[in-house]
Design an enzyme around this catalytic site. Structure first.
Site, PDB file in Angstrom:
ATOM      1  CG  ASN A  62      37.617  42.100  30.002  1.00  0.00           C
ATOM      2  OD1 ASN A  62      37.234  42.571  29.240  1.00  0.00           O
ATOM      3  ND2 ASN A  62      38.339  42.896  30.902  1.00  0.00           N
ATOM      4  CE  LYS A  85      41.562  41.593  29.469  1.00  0.00           C
ATOM      5  NZ  LYS A  85      42.826  41.500  30.186  1.00  0.00           N
ATOM      6  CG  HIS A 116      40.110  45.867  33.493  1.00  0.00           C
ATOM      7  ND1 HIS A 116      41.428  46.004  33.200  1.00  0.00           N
ATOM      8  CD2 HIS A 116      39.832  44.797  33.774  1.00  0.00           C
ATOM      9  CE1 HIS A 116      41.841  44.730  32.770  1.00  0.00           C
ATOM     10  NE2 HIS A 116      41.083  43.581  33.238  1.00  0.00           N
ATOM     11  CD  GLU A 157      44.019  45.015  30.090  1.00  0.00           C
ATOM     12  OE1 GLU A 157      42.879  45.156  29.420  1.00  0.00           O
ATOM     13  OE2 GLU A 157      44.395  44.192  30.558  1.00  0.00           O
ATOM     14  CD  GLU A 160      40.512  41.648  36.883  1.00  0.00           C
ATOM     15  OE1 GLU A 160      40.459  40.446  36.373  1.00  0.00           O
ATOM     16  OE2 GLU A 160      40.788  42.628  36.094  1.00  0.00           O
ATOM     17  N   GLY A 201      46.783  38.662  32.091  1.00  0.00           N
ATOM     18  CA  GLY A 201      47.539  38.258  30.999  1.00  0.00           C
ATOM     19  C   GLY A 201      48.860  37.901  30.986  1.00  0.00           C
ATOM     20  CB  SER A 241      46.639  34.132  34.641  1.00  0.00           C
ATOM     21  OG  SER A 241      47.383  35.264  34.033  1.00  0.00           O
TER      22      SER A 241
HETATM   23  P1  PGA Z   1      43.222  37.638  31.995  1.00  0.00           P
HETATM   24  O1  PGA Z   1      42.488  38.952  32.263  1.00  0.00           O
HETATM   25  O2  PGA Z   1      42.230  36.329  32.385  1.00  0.00           O
HETATM   26  O3  PGA Z   1      43.546  37.406  30.435  1.00  0.00           O
HETATM   27  O4  PGA Z   1      44.530  37.267  32.908  1.00  0.00           O
HETATM   28  C1  PGA Z   1      41.821  39.006  33.421  1.00  0.00           C
HETATM   29  C2  PGA Z   1      41.105  40.554  33.367  1.00  0.00           C
HETATM   30  O5  PGA Z   1      41.812  41.509  32.650  1.00  0.00           O
HETATM   31  O6  PGA Z   1      40.066  40.770  33.591  1.00  0.00           O
END
Ligand code: PGA
Length: 256
Positions: free
Chosen positions: A9, A11, A95, A97, A167, A173, A216
């Site tokens: 992803n 983003k 997701h 976010e 997640e 993140g 992460s």
């Molecule tokens: P990250 O994000 O690997 O940067 O923690 C995972 C995600 O949001 O799918």
């Protein structure tokens, strides 16, 4: 039985030049027969060009979101048919976010899931709890609620053409991943929740459903997470922007 899957992803990162370099490095570094299915999900504006760069490779194209409506006056939105038209196979829905920064609730996520499937896209449905919810012992209830919204609207059969992603919001993140045991516990709960809806198919849909872990994941922790029996790969944010890290994460699915 379940072929592992790793999806990147991206983003809101990248540029035409950076994407070309990243795809080039990925395709050069991938073995002829990767250990898992692989997809990358670039920002929507780069989907078409990334799809051209991926052409005839083993890496599939995915989008990061989709409109729940099929067509019409929805300024700024992109429909499932459009994503399909530019070559997407997958789309991420729900997701954290999107849920939290853009206030997408369970009902809207479920409608997006349905919109994706009705145009032949495979939704990657994300679920996950906040840290406070985990600390209050509500993790399984939150996951059940998020899953139920989709199962109620789309039905359990829809899970034949879907991918789940656990997640935990506190792991996205932050550099703080769930432990393999924490991930396994929730993944098993997701599979059991789907299985509980199956009366006719006797748990077969749940047994075949791929449940990814996201939050992460890095080259250094992927293998131990992927070694858990109900963890079928990963949804990778930050580490999917670096070809060497992403390739190592894909290779780590051999631990599954
Ligand atoms: P990250 O994000 O690997 O940067 O923690 C995972 C995600 O949001 O799918």
């Amino acid at each position: 039985m379940r072929r592992p899957f790793v999806a990147g992803n991206w983003k809101m990162h990248g540029s035409r030049a950076e994407n070309a370099d990243l795809i080039d490095a990925l395709l050069q570094g991938l073995p002829a027969q990767p250990a898992c299915d692989i997809a990358v999900c670039p920002p929507v504006v780069y989907l078409w060009e990334t799809g051209r760069l991926l052409k005839e490779s083993s890496v599939a194209l995915g989008a990061q979101s989709v409109c729940a409506e099929p067509i019409g006056a929805f300024t700024g939105e992109v429909s499932a048919a459009m994503l399909k038209d530019v070559g997407c196979r997958y789309v991420i829905v729900g997701h954290s976010e999107r849920r939290h920064h853009y206030k997408e609730d369970d009902a809207l996520v479920a409608r997006k899931f349905l919109a994706a499937q009705s145009h032949g896209l495979i939704p990657i449905l994300c679920v996950g709890e906040f840290l406070e919810e985990r600390e209050r012992g509500q993790t399984m209830a939150v996951i059940s609620r998020q899953l139920a919204a989709v199962l109620d609207l789309a039905g359990v059969d829809a899970m034949r053409n879907a991918v789940l992603a656990y997640e935990p919001v506190w792991a996205i993140g932050t550099g703080k991943n769930a432990t393999p045991a924490q991930a396994q516990e929730v993944h098993a709960h997701i599979r059991a929740t789907v299985a509980a809806r199956e009366s006719a198919s006797g748990g077969k849909i749940a047994a075949a459903l791929r449940v990814l872990y996201g939050g992460s994941v890095k080259a250094g922790n992927a293998a131990e997470i992927f070694s858990m029996p109900d963890v079928d790969g990963g949804l990778i944010g930050g580490a999917s922007l670096k070809a060497d890290e992403f390739l190592k994460i894909c290779a780590a699915t051999q631990a599954h």
